[in-house]
Scaffold this active site. Structure first.
Site: not given
Length: 535
Positions: A255, A213
């Site tokens: 990851e 956001d």
């Protein structure tokens, strides 16, 4: 049930996915208390699978006082009790994945709720404390510190209220949005560490991505200068130090094989593209297309500029017609001004819903035929219009902070109608919904549209299922008369949209794949109608 789209079978599924935005509070009410919840979403997962979407983007479902629709987060690791529990969120993520649907969660890094433990500790600790260094606390100006520290404007368009609030101890704190949403200090290493830990927390629970956001607002000039004195670089929009933040975030996402989509409102194409470099965000929302009027030349320009600004960094474009902040497409396209500008919103704007619906159907085929990913806001597949909310029921702070002149965003957040003959159109069974449903909402109910071969829902299901016909290739514009958009994709699929006042001849083709409306008696394409063809 619809077959999974081609995007689900790819490691880079996000490059061409159809992603459905879920505003939990208004999607489906599982416990009947008037507020949508995770139980309601879980019960409707078969509907979403039948629609054929690749992923769900959830607006914030975290613990929140709901002063700004959940974008005032008190705890990122807790689901708000109004929506359910963390265990229920984990079940939802897993159940959706079993249906081939991934989950994207919303992160609000610019600010937190004033009920967040960090901010409460900062208030208690007092001026000059380490706790206050996590935010932007400053003494005021003037002889007695009675004036705000600078002249920055609110990020709620139309609001005249200050972005600084003074405390009894004399300090002021910064909030680009509401006073209940204090801005974090992203120059502090603890803020960066915390958000990286939050990302890991949700990736470890199985989410596939994160929507960011207000992604260009995090970093602030440490001197907090007046805006009038610091036009370039801007003191709080699109600052260069932001990119180091997103490079560190990208390392975390890599990851787990996660992806990002950023809410980046920037007019400068080159600056916008920097966020999409290979070691930063994967995608960003395309607001130029969303706000573009229903005009052939301007739509083509928006499409061309979008593709051009993404090309240097190899990022896919995103296409969206509406979201939880924007006037619904059916309503917007039925007005004289078919574009979107927050500053232009007003009560009582005349709307031709039949015209808007016809254009929205054509726009659906246009957006789903373009190269890249598509975001579909809940209820768009039902053709929902913007709802008129009684003034005494409006909750959106954008309305209240404008002094009541802005109708706010609640009109596009009204709960969905599921069953025409059920209480509250099937949204919930016991309590009145948190926002009132219009009297005619049953006409748009999903169960009614499922039985109608000409409904908006049927069109969206058919389009999402047929979308793989366009393949992964680029867009090539075809010769067309004025007011007509026509292009081909690599697999020999064509899209033609007629925005002109007269019917248009179709290009040579072997098959009509899908149409947003009927062709005329001569086989021509009427105004405000789109078709998909096979060459």
């Amino acid at each position: 049930m619809a077959q999974p789209s081609h995007a689900r079978r790819q490691a880079d599924w996000w490059r061409s996915a159809v992603i459905y935005q879920v505003y939990v509070r208004s999607f489906a009410d599982g416990d009947g208390d008037g507020t949508g919840d995770l139980a309601g979403v879980r019960a409707r997962l078969p509907y979403l699978a039948e629609l054929g979407v690749d992923a769900l983007w959830f607006n914030p479902w975290y613990l929140s006082p709901m002063k700004d629709g959940g974008y005032d987060v008190a705890d990122y690791r807790t689901v708000d009790p109004a929506f359910g529990t963390l265990a229920e969120a984990e079940k939802l993520i897993a159940e959706a994945r079993e249906l081939g649907i991934r989950t994207i969660v919303d992160i609000v890094p610019n600010h937190v709720s004033d009920q967040h433990p960090w901010f409460r500790a900062a208030l208690a600790a007092g001026p000059g404390s380490p706790e206050r260094e996590l935010f932007h606390f400053r003494p005021g100006r003037g002889a007695h510190g009675e004036l705000p520290p600078n002249d920055w404007p609110s990020q709620f368009v139309g609001s005249t209220e200050p972005v600084w609030t003074r405390l009894p101890d004399g300090d002021w704190y910064l909030h680009l949005f509401t006073p209940e949403q204090p801005d974090l200090n992203w120059a502090h290493p603890a803020v960066r560490r915390e958000h990286e830990d939050i990302l890991r927390f949700w990736f470890e629970r199985g989410v596939a991505g994160v929507r960011i956001d207000s992604a260009a607002l995090l970093a602030k000039d440490p001197d907090l200068p007046d805006l009038a004195c610091a036009p370039d670089p801007h003191p709080f929009v699109d600052r260069d130090e932001l990119h180091d933040v997103y490079r560190s975030w990208r390392a975390v996402a890599d990851e787990y094989g996660g992806v990002f989509v950023g809410e980046v409102w920037l007019p400068d194409a080159e600056r916008f593209a920097r966020y999409l470099r290979p070691d930063e965000l994967h995608t960003a929302f395309n607001f130029a297309f969303l706000s573009c009027p229903w005009d052939a030349d301007r739509l083509r320009a928006a499409i061309d500029s979008t593709l051009a600004e993404h090309a240097p960094v190899g990022a896919p474009a995103t296409w969206v017609l509406c979201n939880h902040d924007i006037t619904r497409t059916v309503t917007r396209y039925g007005r004289t001004d078919t574009g979107f500008d927050f500053a232009a919103k007003a009560f009582g704007t005349p709307t031709d819903l039949a015209l808007g619906t016809r254009r929205a159907r054509a726009a659906a085929l246009l957006s789903l035929a373009l190269p890249g990913s598509v975001y579909l806001y809940q209820g768009e597949e039902l053709g929902l219009p913007e709802a008129d909310i009684p003034v005494d029921r409006i909750e959106d702070p954008m309305h209240h902070r404008s002094g009541g002149t802005d109708p706010g965003r609640d009109g596009c957040r009204v709960p969905l109608p599921w069953s025409a003959d059920a209480p509250y159109a099937g949204f919930g069974s016991r309590e009145e919904p948190w926002l009132p449903l219009p009297a005619d909402w049953a006409e748009y109910a999903a169960d009614r549209q499922e039985r109608d071969p000409h409904s908006m829902l049927t069109l969206y299901r058919g389009a999402i299922a047929a979308r793989p016909a366009f393949g992964e290739g680029p867009l090539t514009w075809l010769p067309a008369s004025g007011g007509v958009l026509a292009f081909a994709r690599a697999e020999g699929a064509l899209c033609v949209v007629n925005l002109a006042a007269t019917p248009a001849e179709l290009p040579a083709h072997s098959e009509l794949l899908l149409s947003s409306g009927h062709l005329d008696e001569s086989g021509r394409l009427p105004q405000d109608t789109a078709v998909w063809l096979r060459a």
